[in-house]
Motif scaffolding. Sequence first.
Motif, short mmCIF file in Angstrom:
data_model
loop_
_atom_site.label_atom_id
_atom_site.label_comp_id
_atom_site.label_asym_id
_atom_site.label_seq_id
_atom_site.Cartn_x
_atom_site.Cartn_y
_atom_site.Cartn_z
N TYR A 148 0.95 -1.21 -0.03
CA TYR A 148 -0.19 -0.03 -0.01
C TYR A 148 0.86 1.14 -0.02
N ALA A 149 0.62 2.40 -0.43
CA ALA A 149 0.80 3.62 -0.49
C ALA A 149 0.04 4.79 0.11
N ILE A 150 0.45 5.64 1.23
CA ILE A 150 -0.53 6.38 1.58
C ILE A 150 0.22 7.98 1.10
N THR A 151 -0.64 8.75 0.52
CA THR A 151 -0.16 10.06 -0.14
C THR A 151 -0.74 11.38 0.45
N ALA A 152 -0.17 12.30 0.92
CA ALA A 152 -0.74 13.71 1.11
C ALA A 152 -0.22 14.67 -0.04
N SER A 153 -1.13 15.43 -0.50
CA SER A 153 -0.97 16.39 -1.43
C SER A 153 -1.05 17.85 -1.21
N TYR A 154 -0.24 18.67 -1.82
CA TYR A 154 -0.38 20.41 -1.58
C TYR A 154 -0.31 20.76 -2.94
N VAL A 155 -1.13 21.63 -3.20
CA VAL A 155 -1.32 22.41 -4.64
C VAL A 155 -1.37 23.83 -4.31
N GLN A 156 -0.33 24.51 -5.26
CA GLN A 156 -0.43 26.22 -5.19
C GLN A 156 -0.56 26.63 -6.71
N ARG A 157 -1.68 27.61 -6.73
CA ARG A 157 -1.65 28.31 -8.16
C ARG A 157 -0.54 29.34 -8.09
N LEU A 158 -0.02 29.45 -9.00
CA LEU A 158 1.03 30.40 -9.35
C LEU A 158 0.53 31.63 -10.12
N SER A 159 -0.39 31.26 -11.27
CA SER A 159 -0.90 32.48 -11.95
C SER A 159 -2.15 31.90 -12.32
N GLN A 160 -2.84 32.82 -13.22
CA GLN A 160 -4.44 32.50 -13.56
C GLN A 160 -4.17 31.00 -14.19
N ASN A 161 -3.23 30.77 -14.84
CA ASN A 161 -3.39 29.43 -15.75
C ASN A 161 -2.45 28.31 -15.33
N PHE A 162 -1.40 28.79 -14.31
CA PHE A 162 -0.40 27.76 -14.02
C PHE A 162 -0.39 27.38 -12.63
N SER A 163 -0.04 26.20 -12.30
CA SER A 163 -0.21 25.80 -10.90
C SER A 163 1.16 24.62 -10.72
N LEU A 164 1.61 24.39 -9.57
CA LEU A 164 2.49 23.52 -9.04
C LEU A 164 1.96 22.73 -7.84
N GLY A 165 2.34 21.41 -8.03
CA GLY A 165 1.82 20.50 -6.70
C GLY A 165 2.91 19.71 -6.35
N VAL A 166 2.75 18.95 -5.20
CA VAL A 166 3.67 18.06 -4.56
C VAL A 166 2.85 17.19 -3.77
N ASN A 167 3.30 15.79 -3.79
CA ASN A 167 2.85 14.80 -3.20
C ASN A 167 3.99 14.23 -2.26
N ASP A 393 -13.07 32.14 -12.94
CA ASP A 393 -13.44 33.58 -13.67
C ASP A 393 -12.88 34.57 -12.43
N GLU A 394 -12.78 34.24 -11.20
CA GLU A 394 -12.28 35.15 -10.20
C GLU A 394 -10.79 35.41 -10.40
N PRO A 395 -10.52 36.52 -10.19
CA PRO A 395 -9.05 36.92 -10.48
C PRO A 395 -7.99 36.21 -9.15
N VAL A 396 -7.00 36.03 -9.75
CA VAL A 396 -6.03 35.26 -8.50
C VAL A 396 -5.49 36.32 -7.84
N ASN A 397 -5.51 36.26 -6.30
CA ASN A 397 -5.39 37.11 -5.29
C ASN A 397 -4.13 36.75 -4.54
N ASP A 398 -3.03 37.13 -4.38
CA ASP A 398 -2.25 36.73 -3.62
C ASP A 398 -2.51 36.61 -2.02
N ASP A 399 -3.48 37.28 -1.51
CA ASP A 399 -4.14 37.14 -0.29
C ASP A 399 -5.02 36.29 -0.05
N ASP A 400 -5.53 35.72 -1.08
CA ASP A 400 -6.55 34.67 -0.98
C ASP A 400 -6.09 33.37 -1.27
N ASN A 401 -5.62 32.83 -0.16
CA ASN A 401 -5.02 31.24 -0.39
C ASN A 401 -5.94 29.92 -0.20
#
Length: 401
Positions: A148-167, A393-401
């Motif tokens: 078995y494998a147990i995974t935890a994920s975190y994702v962050q949007r860096l711009s309106q159309n681009f994001s990075l993630g890590v498991n 459709d909402e704009p990306v806001n650095d203060d809105d995580n």
Amino acid sequence: MKRTFSRVFIGVCSLFPFVVSAQTQPVQTLNGGIGIPTSSVPFLNFTPDARSGALGETGVAMPDADANSIFWNPSKLVFAKQDKGASISYTPWLREIVNDMYYTYLSGYSKLGKNSVIGGSLMYFDLGTVDFTTATGVAAGSFNSREYAITASYVQRLSQNFSLGVNLKYLNSNLAAGSSNVGLKPGATAAADISAFYRNEIRDNSTGKGLGWAFGGMLSNLGGRINYGGLERYYIPTNLRLGASLTYYADQYNKFNFMVDFNKLMTPTPNIQNVGGAPVNVNNNKNYFSAVFGSFADAPGGFSEELKEVTVSTGVEYWYNEQFAARAGYFGESNLKGGRKYATAGLGLRLKQSFGVDFSYIVPIRQGSPLANTFRISLLINLANANRVFSDDEPVNDDDN
């Protein structure tokens, strides 16, 4: 069906392309021959869900995100239409050989805001019951092998159309620990995945016509070797997957997704050489990073052989009103590197975008394939907060995580 331990151990720990061993060319030859990269715990790269299973095992750049994106590319989750979702999938494995081997996948995610997502998953692989005997053939008990494998994920949007993630994941392989006359311990290690995703589209709001496109990449199972209590340590299936998708919106109700993935197993290519009069795999004792990142240039046959280690997956998907889907795909691998070749097909149904079911089926190109009659089924649940569903459709806001 009960099996001897040797079949399970060789198949699971040593031969990554074991599911098609009857179809392959010779695994390796002396002095520069073709070899097949292998790894332990190959279940980490098994396709878990029916949607991707029906699309030739594509998924890294699939434009629509759901809970199964944790496996394929968690970066997509910031673009999911709902702010919470879950999925469970089931696959009987190698039904042409055994009848008690299966794996299941459970995953879920939750948006923390428009720009970030957390998630988790569990992959469980049951290898069935193994019978043990003494040297004289007397029964010595049985054991249920499992991984078995147990995974935890975190994702962050860096711009309106681009994001990075890590498991981050913990994996455990218990083939026969504690059984008499075997001497194995459970193997365990930690690993990580790194992913990226970009998408965009041009669409007419009045007619619904338009085009969408996406690109994705994922480097998965970066981690240490696994050990079963002996001196030998086995590489886990570090993997690089790159892909792209194109969406054609015919109108408000009909759309087509076209997808392609390129996949490279980043474990050493066997290179058998004569050392002191005996055949030795000179690529087997490299340190981890040399083995993984050197896997792009370690094939004894040079660059042409390296290209043969890349598998290609393609898929096409039709959606009507985001409620009904028909899918088809193809998976291809060089005959010299495993020889897996099969077509895939499947259907999907969504009810009010809150509940869904997917089904897929494999159609091998060659007769006698162990993958014949393989099917997958997935159930999905999408949930939205009572107050809002996060919108792209909402704009990306650095203060809105």
